[in-house]
Motif scaffolding. Sequence first.
Motif, PDB file in Angstrom:
ATOM      1  N   ALA A 100       0.619  -0.986   0.074  1.00  6.87           N
ATOM      2  CA  ALA A 100      -0.113   0.183  -0.179  1.00  6.87           C
ATOM      3  C   ALA A 100       1.077   1.673  -0.277  1.00  6.87           C
ATOM      4  O   ALA A 100       1.890   0.606   0.457  1.00  6.87           O
ATOM      5  N   SER A 101       0.351   2.387  -0.230  1.00  5.63           N
ATOM      6  CA  SER A 101       0.547   3.809  -0.801  1.00  5.63           C
ATOM      7  C   SER A 101       1.660   3.794   1.315  1.00  5.63           C
ATOM      8  O   SER A 101       0.769   3.914   2.090  1.00  5.63           O
ATOM      9  N   THR A 102       2.408   4.903   1.195  1.00  5.26           N
ATOM     10  CA  THR A 102       2.764   5.108   2.684  1.00  5.26           C
ATOM     11  C   THR A 102       1.997   6.123   3.254  1.00  5.26           C
ATOM     12  O   THR A 102       2.101   5.494   4.710  1.00  5.26           O
ATOM     13  N   ALA A 103       1.559   6.463   2.883  1.00  2.00           N
ATOM     14  CA  ALA A 103       0.331   7.373   3.326  1.00  2.00           C
ATOM     15  C   ALA A 103      -0.812   7.088   3.826  1.00  2.00           C
ATOM     16  O   ALA A 103      -1.511   6.924   5.180  1.00  2.00           O
ATOM     17  N   LEU A 104      -1.516   4.989   3.180  1.00  2.95           N
ATOM     18  CA  LEU A 104      -1.928   4.553   3.196  1.00  2.95           C
ATOM     19  C   LEU A 104      -1.281   3.604   4.770  1.00  2.95           C
ATOM     20  O   LEU A 104      -2.407   3.616   5.541  1.00  2.95           O
ATOM     21  N   CYS A 105      -0.457   3.011   4.793  1.00  4.18           N
ATOM     22  CA  CYS A 105       0.189   2.944   5.522  1.00  4.18           C
ATOM     23  C   CYS A 105      -0.111   3.847   7.217  1.00  4.18           C
ATOM     24  O   CYS A 105       0.135   2.351   7.551  1.00  4.18           O
ATOM     25  N   HIS A 197       4.905  16.538  -6.377  1.00  2.74           N
ATOM     26  CA  HIS A 197       5.228  14.601  -6.053  1.00  2.74           C
ATOM     27  C   HIS A 197       5.769  14.335  -8.050  1.00  2.74           C
ATOM     28  O   HIS A 197       5.793  15.470  -8.672  1.00  2.74           O
ATOM     29  N   ASN A 198       5.908  12.686  -7.268  1.00  3.77           N
ATOM     30  CA  ASN A 198       6.473  12.426  -8.628  1.00  3.77           C
ATOM     31  C   ASN A 198       5.311  12.241 -10.280  1.00  3.77           C
ATOM     32  O   ASN A 198       4.210  11.889 -10.384  1.00  3.77           O
ATOM     33  N   PRO A 199       6.104  13.068 -10.802  1.00  5.78           N
ATOM     34  CA  PRO A 199       4.914  13.248 -12.163  1.00  5.78           C
ATOM     35  C   PRO A 199       4.462  11.531 -12.308  1.00  5.78           C
ATOM     36  O   PRO A 199       3.841  11.997 -14.162  1.00  5.78           O
ATOM     37  N   ASN A 200       4.951  11.040 -12.481  1.00  7.49           N
ATOM     38  CA  ASN A 200       4.702   9.299 -12.568  1.00  7.49           C
ATOM     39  C   ASN A 200       3.481   8.311 -12.230  1.00  7.49           C
ATOM     40  O   ASN A 200       3.117   8.140 -12.183  1.00  7.49           O
ATOM     41  N   ARG A 214      -3.271  24.803 -18.036  1.00  9.05           N
ATOM     42  CA  ARG A 214      -3.551  26.121 -17.101  1.00  9.05           C
ATOM     43  C   ARG A 214      -2.587  26.904 -17.893  1.00  9.05           C
ATOM     44  O   ARG A 214      -2.774  28.147 -17.177  1.00  9.05           O
ATOM     45  N   GLY A 215      -1.537  26.453 -17.903  1.00  7.91           N
ATOM     46  CA  GLY A 215      -0.253  27.182 -18.444  1.00  7.91           C
ATOM     47  C   GLY A 215      -0.075  27.828 -16.759  1.00  7.91           C
ATOM     48  O   GLY A 215       0.362  28.696 -17.357  1.00  7.91           O
ATOM     49  N   ILE A 216      -0.196  26.854 -15.701  1.00  6.13           N
ATOM     50  CA  ILE A 216       0.632  27.949 -14.739  1.00  6.13           C
ATOM     51  C   ILE A 216       2.243  27.086 -14.717  1.00  6.13           C
ATOM     52  O   ILE A 216       2.292  25.854 -14.595  1.00  6.13           O
ATOM     53  N   SER A 217       3.395  27.842 -14.697  1.00  2.87           N
ATOM     54  CA  SER A 217       4.705  27.736 -14.546  1.00  2.87           C
ATOM     55  C   SER A 217       4.914  28.067 -12.504  1.00  2.87           C
ATOM     56  O   SER A 217       4.526  28.980 -12.039  1.00  2.87           O
ATOM     57  N   LEU A 218       5.747  26.660 -12.613  1.00  2.00           N
ATOM     58  CA  LEU A 218       5.423  27.026 -10.557  1.00  2.00           C
ATOM     59  C   LEU A 218       7.083  27.423  -9.810  1.00  2.00           C
ATOM     60  O   LEU A 218       7.692  27.267 -11.350  1.00  2.00           O
ATOM     61  N   HIS A 219       6.760  28.140  -8.729  1.00  4.14           N
ATOM     62  CA  HIS A 219       7.815  29.411  -8.732  1.00  4.14           C
ATOM     63  C   HIS A 219       8.804  28.640  -7.722  1.00  4.14           C
ATOM     64  O   HIS A 219       8.231  28.105  -6.527  1.00  4.14           O
ATOM     65  N   ARG A 220      10.223  27.786  -8.629  1.00  5.22           N
ATOM     66  CA  ARG A 220      11.102  27.524  -7.375  1.00  5.22           C
ATOM     67  C   ARG A 220      10.451  25.829  -6.987  1.00  5.22           C
ATOM     68  O   ARG A 220      10.270  26.066  -4.897  1.00  5.22           O
ATOM     69  N   PRO A 221      10.229  25.140  -7.118  1.00  3.07           N
ATOM     70  CA  PRO A 221       9.115  23.730  -6.432  1.00  3.07           C
ATOM     71  C   PRO A 221      10.271  22.642  -6.008  1.00  3.07           C
ATOM     72  O   PRO A 221      11.526  22.817  -6.546  1.00  3.07           O
ATOM     73  N   LEU A 222       9.902  22.571  -4.313  1.00  2.40           N
ATOM     74  CA  LEU A 222      10.625  20.385  -4.323  1.00  2.40           C
ATOM     75  C   LEU A 222      10.192  20.072  -4.849  1.00  2.40           C
ATOM     76  O   LEU A 222       9.041  19.658  -5.173  1.00  2.40           O
ATOM     77  N   SER A 223      10.857  18.488  -4.759  1.00  5.18           N
ATOM     78  CA  SER A 223      10.347  17.321  -5.456  1.00  5.18           C
ATOM     79  C   SER A 223      10.514  16.123  -3.930  1.00  5.18           C
ATOM     80  O   SER A 223      10.809  16.015  -3.728  1.00  5.18           O
ATOM     81  N   SER A 224       9.427  15.979  -4.147  1.00  9.96           N
ATOM     82  CA  SER A 224       8.673  14.659  -2.612  1.00  9.96           C
ATOM     83  C   SER A 224       8.352  13.140  -3.791  1.00  9.96           C
ATOM     84  O   SER A 224       7.254  13.803  -4.041  1.00  9.96           O
ATOM     85  N   PHE A 225       8.761  12.254  -3.549  1.00 11.81           N
ATOM     86  CA  PHE A 225       8.820  11.113  -3.485  1.00 11.81           C
ATOM     87  C   PHE A 225       7.526   9.703  -3.187  1.00 11.81           C
ATOM     88  O   PHE A 225       7.085   9.335  -3.430  1.00 11.81           O
ATOM     89  N   THR A 226       7.510  11.211  -2.422  1.00  9.69           N
ATOM     90  CA  THR A 226       5.874  10.082  -1.248  1.00  9.69           C
ATOM     91  C   THR A 226       5.460  11.295  -0.447  1.00  9.69           C
ATOM     92  O   THR A 226       5.229  12.160  -0.157  1.00  9.69           O
ATOM     93  N   ILE A 227       4.128  11.458  -0.360  1.00 10.23           N
ATOM     94  CA  ILE A 227       2.954  12.174  -0.401  1.00 10.23           C
ATOM     95  C   ILE A 227       3.111  12.871   1.493  1.00 10.23           C
ATOM     96  O   ILE A 227       3.307  13.710   1.429  1.00 10.23           O
ATOM     97  N   PRO A 228       3.352  12.440   2.688  1.00  8.24           N
ATOM     98  CA  PRO A 228       3.444  12.427   3.830  1.00  8.24           C
ATOM     99  C   PRO A 228       4.648  13.407   3.589  1.00  8.24           C
ATOM    100  O   PRO A 228       4.825  14.558   4.397  1.00  8.24           O
TER     101      PRO A 228
END
Length: 303
Positions: A100-105, A197-200, A214-228
């Motif tokens: 299961a996904s980490t968030a659900l666990c 989040h992970n775009p895949n 919507r043509g929205i460009s993010l301002h300085r995003p960080l990436s996280s590979f788990t939702i929590p």
Amino acid sequence: MDKVNLHRLQVFRTVFETLSVTEAARKLKLSQPTVSRHLALFERELELDLFDNVRGRLEPTWEAHRLYDDSNGLFERLHSVSTSVESIRRGAGESLKIVASTALCMSILPAAVGRLYHEIPDLDIQVEGGGLRSQVEALRDGTADVGVGGSMPNSTELRQTMLGRLPLVAVVPNGHALSHKTVFDLRDLEAHGSVMHNPNAPMGSLIADNLEQRGISLHRPLSSFTIPFAIGLARHTRLITVVDWLTASFFAGDDMKIIPLSKPLHVDLAMLELARKPARRSAILFRDALAEAFRNASRAFVY
């Protein structure tokens, strides 16, 4: 005669063994008239005479001896089947491997596993965390029986049970310039930093597609590979993240505000199994327990 009545066969065998209706009634905990009636009906159904009354004594006929010999071991085998059924019901020798996904666990899964643990007391339950890709790979190679998380639209190899829809929400640290908002527009992310989040993965893909449309460009995003982890990053970097309400309700805490999106987005909560494998009682009970845990969490959650 279409079939043999097993109860009457048991009455016959007991009378055969005791040579006495009275003794057979005592052993079977039935009345004598009931035993006599069953024996008479059994002879009528079989169209056979099974006993002769010789000077007040019951004597089995040749047909009775053959029927008794041919039915030897039948009730022992039936008892063995009954024992096997009880073993199946208790989950003896069976395991259910869940990914299961980490968030659900860390949210609704423990309640569902707890219920299953008591409903099938001998079942070996194994739980691991993993995203959708890991779930599908584990199902394919046999290291998992069930996956829980997002759905895979148009997949023919998976049996997917939809458990609910999860609206996405913005999670904003208290005191942030946007924490006063009652609804959140993703366009605000052009001017304010965010954790994405992970775009895949299903949620990351949904958000990325919406931003692109919507043509929205993010301002300085960080990436996280788990939702929590995205919520933890947002908390300590004072950034904004967008997650499902279930994860937000369990991980955001009092120091963060949960804000619904102005343009609603949803992800599916689904249970996955390989379609080619037969349905299992343990998986069905787990599905029901998971659905109940989700309903309970839904009732408790408010923005």
